[in-house]
Motif scaffolding. Structure first.
Motif, PDB file in Angstrom:
ATOM      1  N   TYR A 139       0.834  -1.194   0.000  1.00 18.70           N
ATOM      2  CA  TYR A 139       0.000   0.000   0.000  1.00 18.70           C
ATOM      3  C   TYR A 139       0.875   1.252   0.000  1.00 18.70           C
ATOM      4  CZ  TYR A 139       1.090   0.226   4.995  1.00 18.70           C
ATOM      5  OH  TYR A 139       1.752   0.308   6.214  1.00 18.70           O
ATOM      6  N   LEU A 140       0.273   2.372  -0.385  1.00 18.19           N
ATOM      7  CA  LEU A 140       0.962   3.661  -0.388  1.00 18.19           C
ATOM      8  C   LEU A 140       0.641   4.463   0.867  1.00 18.19           C
ATOM      9  CD1 LEU A 140       0.722   5.173  -4.005  1.00 18.19           C
ATOM     10  CD2 LEU A 140       2.620   3.963  -2.936  1.00 18.19           C
ATOM     11  N   GLN A 141       1.594   5.295   1.218  1.00 15.79           N
ATOM     12  CA  GLN A 141       1.388   6.304   2.256  1.00 15.79           C
ATOM     13  C   GLN A 141       1.888   7.634   1.703  1.00 15.79           C
ATOM     14  OE1 GLN A 141       2.453   5.684   6.571  1.00 15.79           O
ATOM     15  NE2 GLN A 141       3.999   7.238   6.103  1.00 15.79           N
ATOM     16  N   ILE A 142       1.132   8.705   1.939  1.00 19.56           N
ATOM     17  CA  ILE A 142       1.508  10.029   1.452  1.00 19.56           C
ATOM     18  C   ILE A 142       1.604  10.981   2.634  1.00 19.56           C
ATOM     19  CG2 ILE A 142       0.847  11.980  -0.014  1.00 19.56           C
ATOM     20  CD1 ILE A 142      -0.611  10.052  -1.825  1.00 19.56           C
ATOM     21  N   GLU A 143       2.728  11.681   2.704  1.00 16.83           N
ATOM     22  CA  GLU A 143       2.948  12.697   3.740  1.00 16.83           C
ATOM     23  C   GLU A 143       3.165  14.033   3.037  1.00 16.83           C
ATOM     24  OE1 GLU A 143       5.548  10.719   7.113  1.00 16.83           O
ATOM     25  OE2 GLU A 143       6.096   9.934   5.134  1.00 16.83           O
ATOM     26  N   ALA A 144       2.333  15.005   3.341  1.00 13.13           N
ATOM     27  CA  ALA A 144       2.404  16.317   2.690  1.00 13.13           C
ATOM     28  C   ALA A 144       3.211  17.290   3.546  1.00 13.13           C
ATOM     29  CB  ALA A 144       1.000  16.858   2.456  1.00 13.13           C
ATOM     30  N   LYS A 145       4.286  17.835   2.965  1.00  9.25           N
ATOM     31  CA  LYS A 145       5.070  18.870   3.646  1.00  9.25           C
ATOM     32  C   LYS A 145       4.481  20.245   3.373  1.00  9.25           C
ATOM     33  CE  LYS A 145       9.235  16.053   3.186  1.00  9.25           C
ATOM     34  NZ  LYS A 145      10.592  15.941   2.571  1.00  9.25           N
ATOM     35  N   ASP A 146       3.835  20.346   2.246  1.00 11.27           N
ATOM     36  CA  ASP A 146       3.088  21.547   1.859  1.00 11.27           C
ATOM     37  C   ASP A 146       1.868  21.051   1.095  1.00 11.27           C
ATOM     38  OD1 ASP A 146       2.327  24.131   1.393  1.00 11.27           O
ATOM     39  OD2 ASP A 146       4.306  24.810   0.742  1.00 11.27           O
ATOM     40  N   ASP A 147       1.137  21.932   0.452  1.00 13.11           N
ATOM     41  CA  ASP A 147      -0.021  21.469  -0.313  1.00 13.11           C
ATOM     42  C   ASP A 147       0.412  20.393  -1.312  1.00 13.11           C
ATOM     43  OD1 ASP A 147      -1.552  23.220   1.061  1.00 13.11           O
ATOM     44  OD2 ASP A 147      -1.762  24.686  -0.556  1.00 13.11           O
ATOM     45  N   PHE A 148      -0.398  19.327  -1.386  1.00 15.93           N
ATOM     46  CA  PHE A 148      -0.022  18.172  -2.208  1.00 15.93           C
ATOM     47  C   PHE A 148      -1.262  17.659  -2.916  1.00 15.93           C
ATOM     48  CE2 PHE A 148       1.163  13.831  -3.227  1.00 15.93           C
ATOM     49  CZ  PHE A 148       2.518  13.927  -3.520  1.00 15.93           C
ATOM     50  N   ARG A 149      -1.060  17.189  -4.153  1.00 17.04           N
ATOM     51  CA  ARG A 149      -2.198  16.715  -4.949  1.00 17.04           C
ATOM     52  C   ARG A 149      -1.821  15.384  -5.614  1.00 17.04           C
ATOM     53  NH1 ARG A 149      -4.046  20.582  -9.709  1.00 17.04           N
ATOM     54  NH2 ARG A 149      -2.098  19.795 -10.598  1.00 17.04           N
ATOM     55  N   LEU A 150      -2.656  14.363  -5.392  1.00 17.71           N
ATOM     56  CA  LEU A 150      -2.476  13.064  -6.042  1.00 17.71           C
ATOM     57  C   LEU A 150      -3.539  12.929  -7.123  1.00 17.71           C
ATOM     58  CD1 LEU A 150      -1.039  10.274  -6.136  1.00 17.71           C
ATOM     59  CD2 LEU A 150      -2.821   9.447  -4.585  1.00 17.71           C
TER      60      LEU A 150
END
Length: 490
Positions: free
Chosen positions: A114-125
């Motif tokens: 599975y994926l994990q996403i960590e946003a340091k600033d605005d983020f778009r997938l």
């Protein structure tokens, strides 16, 4: 070849953890937005990738997760096995415009990814997909048969959803790989005759009659090149992703998996995060549902979600090999047990994959005296055909107890419907095989409403005598019905 798209639609808060965990918003274009400091995890029923089950069904071990994203953050791929989570790889994203990237991985165990996403600033997938560099794939064309009766609104919505999919978009790998055949038992929709969509009028022969006519249509049009036949209810809700994953599984599966049905799970329509059943076990009509009533938002369900084995798949979503449909015809049950007997006749373990499912009303919302009649009669016929009937005295004791319970509850219509179901079963195959199905169904309500206690006692005497005198003969008669009905097909 794409085998699994990650999806994150606009849904209610209580359903969200079927798709991802954490705080994020999905816009109308299906793009996932995260703000600075937010983290989301895709260890969920819809978006976790079961590499072990894909390897079992296809033999493939090399995979790739590709994604399209922009903003400032990190995308990480994790391996989940026996309760342990291991970081496989990660990519740092720091782009104002959409950027595409990927991570390769190889699986030789039975892990989930599975994926994990960590946003340091605005983020778009924008998009994320699991795929493989398949050396070869099978030609696949799915003939979808839908039987309908006065459910025009839901059916038309479902047809529009399918027609807006990639199966109807030129230039995609899916284009032309799915045909729709709607059998309208109410004859209320305009007839249509195109290769991609056929709507045929039919007399009201129930689900079994409607699906049989759809199968007959597909058998007659060999020029369409149908390789698999999907039977689907008209009143279900679904995501097109179920079709895409099914298509990938059909195209990549191993030779020894070719004669197995692909089972679509049923989730509850009223509590959409609850899996009502994955596959079914007949158990002499005391049906067992694999994965019954599981809250699929829970992480602990994931390692086992594709492992429980059943005997057959319900026709709310069941995809059969064309070789079987070509030579085997459903029995004229009208309603209920047609999918049971047909699936048991196929005789292989269904394949189930997370993300292939529909949402549907469950049994308790659909019960009526008429349905009870079909449940009783058809379950007894199915047991006879499959050779799993109980002894005559045990059968009599079981049903007299059920009848007693109905009387105590004051459910006289259900009491009479049960008696009529038992009576029609013990009268043997002549009525079942030769009677006009629509006429029989139309007069069934009248039969139930006109039955009284005096008639009920007469029916019970006949039932008892025939069980005690003719039970073995009755058991031998019903399997012959299957053989007789296949003559027209072969």
């Amino acid at each position: 070849m794409i085998v699994q798209n990650m999806i994150y639609p606009e849904i209610s808060e209580e359903e969200k953890e079927l798709f991802f965990r954490g705080n994020a918003l999905t816009d109308k274009n299906g793009i996932l937005h995260l703000q600075a400091g937010e983290r989301i995890v895709f260890d969920t029923y819809m978006n976790v990738f079961d590499a072990g089950i894909w390897r079992e069904y296809t033999g493939i071990t090399n995979w790739k997760i590709s994604f399209e994203a922009c903003g400032n953050g990190r995308i990480s791929l994790y391996r989940f096995y026996e309760g342990t989570r291991t970081l496989v790889s990660f990519k740092e994203i720091c782009e104002r415009e959409d950027v595409s990237d990927y991570i390769f991985f190889e699986e030789k165990g039975n892990a989930l990814y599975y994926l994990q996403i960590e946003a340091k600033d605005d983020f778009r997938l924008k998009r994320a997909i699991f795929s493989t560099e398949a050396l070869s794939k099978r030609d696949v064309c799915i003939g979808t048969v839908i039987c309908t009766y006065h459910r025009e609104k839901q059916l038309l919505q479902n047809l529009e959803k399918v027609k807006a999919s990639l199966f109807f978009k030129e230039g995609t790998e899916y284009y032309g790989k799915l045909n729709l055949c709607v059998i309208d038992n109410a004859s209320s929709l305009p007839e249509q005759n195109e290769k991609s969509l056929v709507i045929c009028h039919n007399s009201n022969t129930g689900g079994s009659g409607g699906f049989s006519k759809g199968m007959e249509y597909i058998r007659q049009h060999k020029e369409y090149g149908i390789t698999n036949v999907l039977l689907m209810d008209d009143d279900v809700d679904f995501y097109m992703e179920s079709f895409y994953r099914m298509y990938a599984l059909l195209a990549l599966r191993k030779n020894e998996m070719q004669n197995r049905v692909i089972a679509g799970r049923m989730f509850r329509a009223d509590k959409k995060y609850i899996q009502y059943t994955k596959t079914e076990i007949w158990n002499r009509s005391k049906i067992l549902h694999t994965g019954w009533m599981q809250d699929m938002r829970k992480v602990e369900c994931l390692p086992w979600m594709n492992l429980q084995e059943g005997e057959y798949s319900g026709w709310w979503f069941a995809c059969f090999p064309m070789e079987f449909v070509q030579k085997e015809k459903p029995l004229p049950f009208f309603l209920h047990c047609d999918d049971v007997e047909y699936g048991l006749r196929l005789g292989t373990v269904p394949m189930a994959l997370n993300g292939i499912q529909v949402w549907h009303e469950t049994y308790e919302y659909r019960q009526s005296p008429v349905i009870t009649y079909y449940d009783v009669r058809n379950s007894l016929i199915t047991n006879a055909i499959c050779g799993c009937s109980i002894g005559r005295r045990d059968l009599w004791a079981l049903w007299t107890q059920k009848l007693t319970d109905y009387l105590k509850q004051g459910n006289l219509e259900y009491y009479y419907a049960t008696i009529l179901g038992l009576y029609d079963f013990v009268m043997g195959t002549r009525r079942f095989y030769r009677e006009d199905i629509e006429k029989h169904h139309n007069r069934l309500k009248t039969r139930i409403s006109r039955t009284n206690r005096q008639k009920a006692w007469w029916y019970l005497k006949v039932i008892y005598v025939r069980l005690m005198v003719c039970y073995k003969k009755i058991q031998r008669e019903y399997p012959k019905v299957c053989v007789n009905l296949q003559t027209d097909v072969r």
